[in-house]
Motif scaffolding. Structure first.
Motif, PDB file in Angstrom:
ATOM      1  N   MET A 123      55.810  27.152  28.099  1.00 41.05           N
ATOM      2  CA  MET A 123      54.422  27.662  27.979  1.00 41.05           C
ATOM      3  C   MET A 123      53.454  26.570  28.438  1.00 41.05           C
ATOM      4  O   MET A 123      53.443  25.474  27.892  1.00 41.05           O
ATOM      5  CB  MET A 123      54.133  28.032  26.510  1.00 41.05           C
ATOM      6  N   GLU A 124      52.669  26.903  29.453  1.00 41.50           N
ATOM      7  CA  GLU A 124      51.656  25.944  29.893  1.00 41.50           C
ATOM      8  C   GLU A 124      50.368  26.174  29.118  1.00 41.50           C
ATOM      9  O   GLU A 124      50.103  27.281  28.647  1.00 41.50           O
ATOM     10  CB  GLU A 124      51.397  26.112  31.392  1.00 41.50           C
ATOM     11  N   GLU A 125      49.571  25.157  29.021  1.00 38.90           N
ATOM     12  CA  GLU A 125      48.260  25.305  28.401  1.00 38.90           C
ATOM     13  C   GLU A 125      47.317  24.264  28.964  1.00 38.90           C
ATOM     14  O   GLU A 125      47.735  23.226  29.471  1.00 38.90           O
ATOM     15  CB  GLU A 125      48.339  25.199  26.874  1.00 38.90           C
ATOM     16  N   ILE A 126      46.037  24.586  28.902  1.00 41.96           N
ATOM     17  CA  ILE A 126      44.992  23.650  29.296  1.00 41.96           C
ATOM     18  C   ILE A 126      44.239  23.259  28.032  1.00 41.96           C
ATOM     19  O   ILE A 126      43.765  24.130  27.295  1.00 41.96           O
ATOM     20  CB  ILE A 126      44.016  24.279  30.313  1.00 41.96           C
ATOM     21  N   ARG A 127      44.179  21.963  27.765  1.00 43.53           N
ATOM     22  CA  ARG A 127      43.476  21.483  26.580  1.00 43.53           C
ATOM     23  C   ARG A 127      42.216  20.738  27.000  1.00 43.53           C
ATOM     24  O   ARG A 127      42.246  19.922  27.911  1.00 43.53           O
ATOM     25  CB  ARG A 127      44.378  20.565  25.755  1.00 43.53           C
ATOM     26  N   PHE A 128      41.132  21.023  26.323  1.00 41.38           N
ATOM     27  CA  PHE A 128      39.861  20.343  26.547  1.00 41.38           C
ATOM     28  C   PHE A 128      39.635  19.404  25.366  1.00 41.38           C
ATOM     29  O   PHE A 128      39.639  19.839  24.218  1.00 41.38           O
ATOM     30  CB  PHE A 128      38.716  21.351  26.658  1.00 41.38           C
ATOM     31  N   SER A 129      39.437  18.131  25.662  1.00 43.52           N
ATOM     32  CA  SER A 129      39.313  17.139  24.595  1.00 43.52           C
ATOM     33  C   SER A 129      38.066  16.291  24.808  1.00 43.52           C
ATOM     34  O   SER A 129      37.632  16.057  25.941  1.00 43.52           O
ATOM     35  CB  SER A 129      40.527  16.206  24.576  1.00 43.52           C
ATOM     36  N   LEU A 130      37.528  15.824  23.689  1.00 47.97           N
ATOM     37  CA  LEU A 130      36.418  14.868  23.724  1.00 47.97           C
ATOM     38  C   LEU A 130      36.802  13.703  22.822  1.00 47.97           C
ATOM     39  O   LEU A 130      37.092  13.903  21.637  1.00 47.97           O
ATOM     40  CB  LEU A 130      35.117  15.529  23.227  1.00 47.97           C
ATOM     41  N   ASP A 131      36.853  12.504  23.384  1.00 45.33           N
ATOM     42  CA  ASP A 131      37.242  11.309  22.633  1.00 45.33           C
ATOM     43  C   ASP A 131      38.592  11.507  21.947  1.00 45.33           C
ATOM     44  O   ASP A 131      38.796  11.091  20.799  1.00 45.33           O
ATOM     45  CB  ASP A 131      36.164  10.936  21.610  1.00 45.33           C
ATOM     46  N   GLY A 132      39.517  12.160  22.621  1.00 48.40           N
ATOM     47  CA  GLY A 132      40.867  12.321  22.100  1.00 48.40           C
ATOM     48  C   GLY A 132      41.057  13.504  21.173  1.00 48.40           C
ATOM     49  O   GLY A 132      42.180  13.759  20.723  1.00 48.40           O
ATOM     50  N   ASN A 133      40.001  14.230  20.838  1.00 55.41           N
ATOM     51  CA  ASN A 133      40.105  15.376  19.934  1.00 55.41           C
ATOM     52  C   ASN A 133      40.004  16.673  20.729  1.00 55.41           C
ATOM     53  O   ASN A 133      38.999  16.925  21.398  1.00 55.41           O
ATOM     54  CB  ASN A 133      38.995  15.326  18.878  1.00 55.41           C
ATOM     55  N   THR A 134      41.049  17.490  20.657  1.00 52.46           N
ATOM     56  CA  THR A 134      41.050  18.761  21.368  1.00 52.46           C
ATOM     57  C   THR A 134      40.108  19.748  20.685  1.00 52.46           C
ATOM     58  O   THR A 134      40.201  19.965  19.475  1.00 52.46           O
ATOM     59  CB  THR A 134      42.475  19.345  21.392  1.00 52.46           C
ATOM     60  N   PHE A 135      39.186  20.306  21.476  1.00 49.75           N
ATOM     61  CA  PHE A 135      38.252  21.270  20.887  1.00 49.75           C
ATOM     62  C   PHE A 135      38.405  22.664  21.477  1.00 49.75           C
ATOM     63  O   PHE A 135      37.805  23.614  20.984  1.00 49.75           O
ATOM     64  CB  PHE A 135      36.799  20.785  21.009  1.00 49.75           C
ATOM     65  N   HIS A 136      39.244  22.813  22.523  1.00 48.64           N
ATOM     66  CA  HIS A 136      39.462  24.150  23.077  1.00 48.64           C
ATOM     67  C   HIS A 136      40.786  24.158  23.822  1.00 48.64           C
ATOM     68  O   HIS A 136      41.112  23.198  24.533  1.00 48.64           O
ATOM     69  CB  HIS A 136      38.322  24.542  24.024  1.00 48.64           C
ATOM     70  N   THR A 137      41.560  25.223  23.654  1.00 52.96           N
ATOM     71  CA  THR A 137      42.849  25.358  24.329  1.00 52.96           C
ATOM     72  C   THR A 137      42.971  26.757  24.915  1.00 52.96           C
ATOM     73  O   THR A 137      42.644  27.743  24.250  1.00 52.96           O
ATOM     74  CB  THR A 137      44.016  25.117  23.344  1.00 52.96           C
ATOM     75  N   VAL A 138      43.403  26.835  26.176  1.00 56.46           N
ATOM     76  CA  VAL A 138      43.706  28.117  26.796  1.00 56.46           C
ATOM     77  C   VAL A 138      45.191  28.105  27.150  1.00 56.46           C
ATOM     78  O   VAL A 138      45.655  27.196  27.857  1.00 56.46           O
ATOM     79  CB  VAL A 138      42.877  28.358  28.073  1.00 56.46           C
TER      80      VAL A 138
END
Ligand SMILES: [Ca+2]
Length: 222
Positions: free
Chosen positions: A1-16
């Motif tokens: 399963m692939e996913e795209i993770r959006f992180s700010l300062d190492g903390n993921t705040f959104h995943t698709v």
């Protein structure tokens, strides 16, 4: 399963995740190269969304200062894992089987043999390959499978260093545009003689900031 993770300062705040959209949409979104776009936007709903405006403090014409942009590759994602034992210097060492790297990415190659190549190589980038066994007698040749779609006037050096990136190169070759980022050629170079087992670094040096080369594989000869 692939996913795209959006992180700010190492903390993921959104995943698709791949299964949240249809296969065509996922492929269209992910199965190609990417650009980083740094955009300063003013107007629309922006000032109002943060407490009102625009007001006198909303001034056009300001610049954005970007300290750096970095592209990193972590394990997984289709790269070839490094071997568990030593590497044979005289076999084909796949570029994407690196043990460490900086500034690079991996992508599917259309070169003969298929697999992946390492790309986005520019000045200061490097790849590390641990435990390359040169044996004896000494190796005196290096060759690498490279491609380049660098703009006119952009070129650089593919360098071989042993054991530390701070050591002087034992050999190098210069490469510029080969006709495209998937137009491959095997480029040879002489190296200072080397025996025994070493960590090999491929380092990339250019007088220009642009990406100048992709590497599919490399090998050594006596
Ligand atoms: Ca490869």
């Amino acid at each position: 399963m692939e996913e795209i993770r959006f992180s700010l300062d190492g903390n993921t705040f959104h995943t698709v995740r791949e299964n949240q959209v249809d296969a065509t949409t996922w492929s269209n979104a992910t199965d190609h190269g990417f650009f980083v776009i740094l955009n300063v936007a003013m107007g629309g709903g922006f000032p109002d969304a943060f407490g009102g405006g625009p007001d006198a403090g909303t001034q056009p014409g300001h610049s954005m200062l970007v300290d750096y942009v970095q592209v990193l590759t972590s394990g997984g994602g289709g790269t070839t894992p490094p071997p568990t034992g030593n590497r044979d210097a005289y076999g084909t060492i796949q570029a994407e089987s690196f043990d460490g790297q900086s500034g690079t990415m991996t992508e599917t190659t259309s070169d003969s043999g298929g697999g992946q190549n390492v790309g986005a190589l520019a000045n200061g980038d490097w790849l590390q390959f641990k435990g390359v066994n040169f044996g004896s007698p000494a190796a005196r040749q290096f060759s690498a499978r490279v491609a380049s779609g660098a703009p006119a006037g952009v070129s650089g050096l593919v360098e071989v260093r042993l054991d530390s990136r701070g050591n002087a190169p034992i050999g190098s070759f210069s490469v510029g545009n080969t006709g495209g980022w998937q137009s491959w050629r095997t480029v040879p170079a002489n190296i200072a003689s080397v025996t025994g087992t070493h960590d090999v670094y491929l380092t990339f040096t250019s007088g220009q900031p642009q990406d100048f080369v992709n590497v599919n594989w490399f090998t050594f000869g006596r």
